[in-house]
Each structure stands twice: as C-alpha cells, then as structure tokens.
Design a protein around this motif. Structure first.
Motif, mmCIF file in Angstrom:
data_model
loop_
_atom_site.group_PDB
_atom_site.id
_atom_site.type_symbol
_atom_site.label_atom_id
_atom_site.label_comp_id
_atom_site.label_asym_id
_atom_site.label_seq_id
_atom_site.Cartn_x
_atom_site.Cartn_y
_atom_site.Cartn_z
ATOM 1 N N MET A 242 0.859 -1.193 0.000
ATOM 2 C CA MET A 242 0.000 0.000 0.000
ATOM 3 C C MET A 242 0.888 1.233 0.000
ATOM 4 S SD MET A 242 -3.113 1.223 2.520
ATOM 5 C CE MET A 242 -2.167 2.118 3.777
ATOM 6 N N TRP A 243 0.759 2.044 -1.060
ATOM 7 C CA TRP A 243 1.588 3.236 -1.251
ATOM 8 C C TRP A 243 0.889 4.459 -0.674
ATOM 9 C CZ3 TRP A 243 5.894 5.682 -1.914
ATOM 10 C CH2 TRP A 243 5.940 6.936 -2.510
ATOM 11 N N LEU A 244 1.615 5.189 0.186
ATOM 12 C CA LEU A 244 1.149 6.445 0.766
ATOM 13 C C LEU A 244 2.012 7.560 0.191
ATOM 14 C CD1 LEU A 244 0.859 5.269 4.473
ATOM 15 C CD2 LEU A 244 -1.014 5.573 2.853
ATOM 16 N N SER A 245 1.422 8.410 -0.618
ATOM 17 C CA SER A 245 2.215 9.393 -1.362
ATOM 18 C C SER A 245 2.616 10.574 -0.484
ATOM 19 C CB SER A 245 1.421 9.894 -2.570
ATOM 20 O OG SER A 245 0.323 10.678 -2.154
ATOM 21 N N PRO A 246 3.641 11.350 -0.901
ATOM 22 C CA PRO A 246 3.947 12.618 -0.272
ATOM 23 C C PRO A 246 2.824 13.614 -0.634
ATOM 24 C CG PRO A 246 5.733 11.826 -1.711
ATOM 25 C CD PRO A 246 4.545 11.002 -2.009
ATOM 26 N N ALA A 247 2.786 14.844 -0.148
ATOM 27 C CA ALA A 247 3.894 15.500 0.530
ATOM 28 C C ALA A 247 3.321 16.447 1.585
ATOM 29 C CB ALA A 247 4.718 16.284 -0.469
ATOM 30 N N SER A 248 3.885 16.343 2.777
ATOM 31 C CA SER A 248 3.674 17.311 3.853
ATOM 32 C C SER A 248 2.250 17.378 4.389
ATOM 33 C CB SER A 248 4.110 18.718 3.402
ATOM 34 O OG SER A 248 5.423 18.699 2.921
ATOM 35 N N PHE A 249 1.422 16.403 4.083
ATOM 36 C CA PHE A 249 0.022 16.383 4.518
ATOM 37 C C PHE A 249 -0.762 17.577 3.970
ATOM 38 C CE2 PHE A 249 2.454 14.235 7.903
ATOM 39 C CZ PHE A 249 1.927 12.963 7.744
ATOM 40 N N LEU A 250 -0.237 18.173 2.904
ATOM 41 C CA LEU A 250 -0.873 19.345 2.312
ATOM 42 C C LEU A 250 -1.387 19.093 0.904
ATOM 43 C CD1 LEU A 250 1.644 22.141 3.400
ATOM 44 C CD2 LEU A 250 -0.456 21.431 4.549
ATOM 45 N N PHE A 251 -0.763 18.195 0.167
ATOM 46 C CA PHE A 251 -1.206 17.926 -1.204
ATOM 47 C C PHE A 251 -0.788 16.516 -1.592
ATOM 48 C CE2 PHE A 251 2.818 20.197 -1.275
ATOM 49 C CZ PHE A 251 3.622 19.436 -2.112
ATOM 50 N N GLY A 252 -1.201 16.089 -2.776
ATOM 51 C CA GLY A 252 -0.843 14.767 -3.269
ATOM 52 C C GLY A 252 -2.015 13.802 -3.237
ATOM 53 N N ILE B 81 6.175 9.149 7.201
ATOM 54 C CA ILE B 81 5.810 9.500 8.575
ATOM 55 C C ILE B 81 4.535 8.757 8.968
ATOM 56 C CG2 ILE B 81 5.020 11.379 10.069
ATOM 57 C CD1 ILE B 81 6.819 13.257 8.399
ATOM 58 N N SER B 82 3.587 8.715 8.033
ATOM 59 C CA SER B 82 2.329 8.013 8.291
ATOM 60 C C SER B 82 2.564 6.537 8.572
ATOM 61 C CB SER B 82 1.396 8.157 7.084
ATOM 62 O OG SER B 82 1.059 9.499 6.842
ATOM 63 N N ALA B 83 3.412 5.899 7.761
ATOM 64 C CA ALA B 83 3.712 4.487 7.985
ATOM 65 C C ALA B 83 4.295 4.279 9.376
ATOM 66 C CB ALA B 83 4.672 3.982 6.907
ATOM 67 N N GLY B 84 5.181 5.200 9.796
ATOM 68 C CA GLY B 84 5.749 5.102 11.134
ATOM 69 C C GLY B 84 4.689 5.208 12.218
ATOM 70 N N ILE C 272 10.101 10.235 9.197
ATOM 71 C CA ILE C 272 10.063 9.435 10.421
ATOM 72 C C ILE C 272 9.237 10.218 11.434
ATOM 73 C CG2 ILE C 272 11.438 8.311 12.213
ATOM 74 C CD1 ILE C 272 13.249 9.445 9.119
ATOM 75 N N PRO C 273 8.458 9.528 12.279
ATOM 76 C CA PRO C 273 7.679 10.246 13.298
ATOM 77 C C PRO C 273 8.544 11.184 14.123
ATOM 78 C CG PRO C 273 6.960 7.971 13.193
ATOM 79 C CD PRO C 273 8.159 8.069 12.298
ATOM 80 N N LEU C 274 8.146 12.452 14.165
ATOM 81 C CA LEU C 274 8.869 13.493 14.884
ATOM 82 C C LEU C 274 8.190 13.779 16.217
ATOM 83 C CD1 LEU C 274 9.102 15.918 11.850
ATOM 84 C CD2 LEU C 274 11.099 14.944 12.969
ATOM 85 N N PRO C 275 8.926 14.363 17.176
ATOM 86 C CA PRO C 275 8.253 14.895 18.361
ATOM 87 C C PRO C 275 7.152 15.864 17.942
ATOM 88 C CG PRO C 275 10.622 14.876 18.684
ATOM 89 C CD PRO C 275 10.385 14.522 17.239
ATOM 90 N N LEU C 276 6.005 15.767 18.591
ATOM 91 C CA LEU C 276 4.810 16.445 18.100
ATOM 92 C C LEU C 276 4.366 17.594 19.000
ATOM 93 C CD1 LEU C 276 2.665 13.267 17.312
ATOM 94 C CD2 LEU C 276 3.880 14.678 15.643
ATOM 95 N N ASN C 277 3.707 18.558 18.372
ATOM 96 C CA ASN C 277 2.887 19.487 19.121
ATOM 97 C C ASN C 277 1.630 18.754 19.585
ATOM 98 O OD1 ASN C 277 4.239 22.139 18.908
ATOM 99 N ND2 ASN C 277 3.938 21.828 16.714
ATOM 100 N N THR C 278 1.065 19.162 20.724
ATOM 101 C CA THR C 278 -0.198 18.585 21.156
ATOM 102 C C THR C 278 -1.347 19.270 20.422
ATOM 103 O OG1 THR C 278 -0.591 20.136 22.957
ATOM 104 C CG2 THR C 278 0.797 18.218 23.434
ATOM 105 N N TYR C 279 -2.521 18.663 20.511
ATOM 106 C CA TYR C 279 -3.708 19.268 19.895
ATOM 107 C C TYR C 279 -3.964 20.666 20.456
ATOM 108 C CZ TYR C 279 -6.082 18.096 24.254
ATOM 109 O OH TYR C 279 -6.443 18.024 25.570
#
Length: 544
Positions: free
Chosen positions: A145-155, A240-243, A266-273
């Motif tokens: 299953m392919w998850l495309s880029p990019a940046s959770f903004l487009f694609g 990042i999503s796969a991670g 790779i999953p980065l340290p996150l901001n909280t909601y």
C-alpha cells in the motif's frame, strides 16, 4: 464497452452473472466485491481498478467525522478512472528566493511523475488497485500500500503510476499488487484544537489510512492478493504516516500489515492538539462560524468553498506548521520517542531511509538568513523553539559555518547560496530526518528485522541529493525497485544478486549507501554522530 441501455437492464434485473459474462467475453478485467461488479482496464501487463471508494464520502454531516466503511457494494462500478483527490492547493511551498535552485530536480521529478489530469473534492476517500494482468482470486500475491507525499498538504494516489512497480515485479518474476490511496489532507484531515479532540476527530488523515488497511484485509482476496502479506510503503509524509501506523494502538498492528518501507520521513516529536489551538481558532474566524456557540458543527455545515478558502488563507509556507499530525493521546497515545522507548511499536520487519541532503529544501526557505546571529535566532524560535543560547553554541561547535562541512555534503565550498545556507541545511536535515531515523532504529532493531539505506544519488547542484530524490530510483524503476519488491514478497530486501544488504543492529549499524554513480556499498551508519545525538536530545525537549 457496452450500451448504457443494456447495462441499466442488467443492473435493474440483478443479472450480475450475465454482466460478468459480457465483461469476460470482451476481455475486460473485473472483480466482484460483495454484490458489486467493478470493471477495470488493462494496460500492458497490468489490470487497473481505479477510484474504488474505501469509505463513505466524508461530506455533509460526515465532514470532520471518523471514516465510515464503504459497502457492502452492490451494482455496477466503473473503475477505469481515478477518483477526485482530497482538497489541496498546488502553490509552491518553496520561497521564491530559493525556488530557482530546485528547478533541475523538479524537471527530473515531473519527467518521472507527470501530473495527472484530475479534480479535487471532499468526496475523495478512494483507492486504486494495480494487479498483474489476469490475476485471479486465490493467487495470494503480496500487497504493498503506497502512501504518497507531501507534507500532509497535497498529493494523492493518482500522482504515482502503480503500474510501474507492478510491471517491474512481473518482469523479475516476483509479482506483487500495489494499492494507492487518497486520504484527507490539510484542515480536512488534520484539524487540531480542543474542539477536534473532544469530538475524537484528530489526525483524521491517519485514521483514513487505517480504514484503507481494513479495506485491504476485507477485499484484497478478490483481486488475488494475500491479506497476510501487506507492506505499508510511503515517502515524506507517507513515510511518517507508515511510522505512526506502527506506533498506533500500542504497537498492535491488528494484522493489518506485515511490514513497512519508510523513505525520508520518520515520526517526529509532536505538538499537542492544544498547542495548535490557534490554528483551529484562525480557521473558524476566517469563516461565518466566527462567534458560533458550536464552531465545529458550524464548520460541518458551511459551503465547501468557504471552508476551502479559509483553509488556504495563510501563506503557503505557514501551512506546514498548521495542518500537521498532533499528539492527541488517542490515535497517538504518547510522543513517538516515548512509545518507541516503551517498545509500543508494531514488531514487523521494516526499511527506513534518508537521502544525503534532506535539509536543503528547508534551507531554501531561509536564504534571508546570512549571519550566525540570524541562524541562532532561527534555531531558538523555530528549529528547536525554546533552546538556550548556550545550547545553540553547542550546536554551532558541531555544525560550523564552514561551507565544506555543510549540506550538500561532500561538495567542498561549492553551492553556498548564502554564508549560512549549507550550515542550516545540515542542521535541518539532521533534526528532522537523520536523528529521527537513528532513534527509530536504536529502539527497534533489537526486536525485529530492520534495514537502512542512505541515498547519495542524483547529486544536483545547490540542493544535492535532495529530499525525495531516491524516488527517482525506486519508481524509475531502478536498482532499489528489485529490493522493494523482494521485501514486499519475503520480508527481506535481498534478492540473491548484487551487494548484500545486512540488517542494521546497534552493535553493527551497517547501512546500504547508494552513490551518485548508482553503485552500492555497505558502510557504518556513524556520520555526524555527536551532532545528531545532540540535536535529537534537544528536539525531544523542544519539538518544532
């Protein structure tokens, strides 16, 4: 293919077996899912089934809701055209001052990945299945299953031709099935804030991906796939999503996937909601929902165009920080480094990789910074917000302003767009990519099979082996494609020829290096060790 009148007759009278007979006689590929017939198309050696809904359209009252499973299917479905991609904006995310330096890479990229003729809408939760021609149920082919880029903004799925991978798999006698998906992006998929948290709708894009994996488990047999062998593969935001799929649910994969291939993300340290409450408030205040007693309910009801324009009201470069994965203590229970440290990660074999010069894209947006003071200010305010000047000085000692030490690496004094460009590119690449990759490996490799590679291929002037440049190899197809296909099929990237790729372990952190001449070597993964360790420690304390 056949007349609309006769097709309507078949649907109305329920003669699905007769319809299947017509499709079979015409040589048209089709699959039967539930009581639905999906007619695809055959190109070269690949049967393609495009635009299949895997969840109900997230429109109307389902806007900003958890994905709801599609089906059961009934009737006839034309699966010969892509579905709409999710709402997005194609504006460049690279500042005008740096965009020209990226043009040689963009020319190569768009030659490999031509922009498809597609439209966008909220009704976008569809997937595409690419199958070796003539494959029947029971063939039990491995699935990726392919998850495309990019940046959770487009694609989205249509931007990558899955037939490239499937055709090559047939050529090397290791046939696989590829599934590409659309998932919600921007505000539609990553709405932060207390309101989103209380409604349980944070990180909807990741939840869409999970639903697509459930769809594969339920339906891939009909295409000839093996639900026990499903690899999640992504690049950039897809990686990042796969991670995060590996970190979801306490590391319990629920049998939804058996492996992961992660490129440049790779999953980065996150901001909280709650850290991004301001993002939610700005969106509301840009719409007629301002002042509403139930702003989320109002956002569900306003016209699409109004919500879309409000979402895009911020400058393009700012959207990186607005619409992103958040720590919600739900889909993502704790910070990724905490989950990794606690062993709450899916115990499946995986590949994790970076390109040599991951940070040059980010540095192109910072060409206005030309002094040590400017770089220090950026680190304290944006790169690692909240670090002290003393800590910045530690970073400077390990990442000097000498262009020969910066990124693009191994290019001497060349390509110093500004006195700080190559230093910034090295720091950004190590904060966001290389340190995260090593941390992931250090906390997993002793428990599961893991491999890593570093791509130094496609060294382009000024940007080097830029983020995503290894896609040009793997979708070429190139030497990496065989290794991907073998990993999908067997859980091991080695295919019996070429340079042997050893696993990465803490005691022997061997890494496959891909050089600019396309040759392979195996080397220790110990470059910039002291600097990368420092940046990771600071990033955990000060997420961007």
């Amino acid at each position: 293919m056949f007349g609309l009148r006769s097709l309507t007759l078949f649907i109305l009278t329920g003669l699905s077996s007769s319809l299947a007979s017509i499709l079979r006689a015409q040589g048209s590929p089709f699959v039967i899912l539930d009581k639905g017939i999906f007619a695809g198309k055959s190109i070269n050696h690949t049967d393609q089934y495009l635009g299949i809904p895997y969840a109900q359209p997230p429109v109307g009252d389902l806007r900003f809701r958890l994905p709801v499973a599609a089906g059961p299917y009934d009737g006839f479905y034309n699966a010969t055209m892509f579905g709409d991609v999710c709402p997005q904006d194609g504006d460049s995310l690279i500042a005008a001052s740096g965009a020209a330096y990226l043009e040689p890479f963009e020319a190569l990229f768009y030659e490999t990945f031509p922009t498809p003729n597609i439209t966008q809408s909220e009704d976008c939760l569809s997937l595409n299945v690419y199958v070796p021609a003539g494959t029947k149920p029971g063939a039990n082919l491995p699935v990726v299953m392919w998850l495309s880029p990019a940046s959770f903004l487009f694609g989205g799925g249509p931007f990558f031709d899955g037939a490239v991978i499937v055709e090559h798999s047939v050529k090397i006698n290791q046939p696989v099935i590829l599934v590409s998906i659309n998932y919600r992006l921007n505000a539609f998929g990553f709405l932060p804030g207390r309101e989103a948290k209380d409604a349980g709708i944070t990180n909807l894009g990741l939840r869409d991906q999970r639903q697509a994996l459930r769809w594969i488990q339920q339906y891939i047999f009909g295409f000839g796939g093996d639900k026990r062998r499903v690899t999640v593969w992504g690049a950039n935001s897809g990686s990042i999503s796969a991670g995060f799929q590996m970190l979801n649910n306490g590391g319990d994969s629920e049998g939804l996937f058996s492996g992961a291939w992660m490129q440049s993300g790779i999953p980065l340290p996150l901001n909280t909601y709650s850290d991004l409450q301001g993002t939610y408030d700005i969106l509301v205040n840009k719409t007629s929902c301002q002042g509403s007693s139930d702003s989320l309910d109002c956002l569900r009801k306003i016209p699409f165009d109004e919500l879309y324009e409000a979402m895009l009201s911020a400058p393009a470069a700012e959207r990186f920080g607005r619409w992103q994965i958040v720590l919600d203590y739900d889909f993502i229970a704790q910070q990724p480094e905490t989950l990794l440290s606690q062993g709450k990660v899916a115990r499946v074999p995986f590949i994790i990789s970076c390109t040599d010069d991951e940070g040059t894209l980010g540095a192109l947006n910072l060409t206005s910074i030309t002094t040590d003071n400017g770089t220090a200010t950026w680190i304290m305010d944006e790169g690692l917000p909240g670090v002290s000047m003393e800590q910045v000085e530690q970073i400077f000692a390990l990442y000097p302003s000498d262009p020969a030490a910066g990124s693009p690496f191994d290019t001497g004094d060349l390509y110093a767009i500004t006195p700080q460009y190559k230093r910034l590119a090295a720091i950004i690449g190590d904060i966001e990519y290389h340190s995260q990759r090593r941390f992931f490996l250090n906390h997993t490799s002793g428990q599961q099979n893991a491999w890593s590679y570093l791509s130094k291929q496609f060294k382009i002037p000024y940007v080097g082996s830029v983020d995503l440049s290894d896609l040009l190899n793997i979708w070429g197809p190139g030497d990496l494609t065989d290794r991907l296909i073998n990993f999908v099929a067997t859980g091991n990237p080695n295919h019996g020829s070429g340079v042997y790729w050893p696993q990465w372990t803490i005691s022997a952190p061997h890494q496959l290096n891909i050089h600019n001449d396309s040759s392979f070597t195996v080397e220790d993964d110990d470059f910039r060790a002291e600097g990368i360790e420092l940046l990771m420690a600071l990033n955990i304390q000060h997420p961007e």
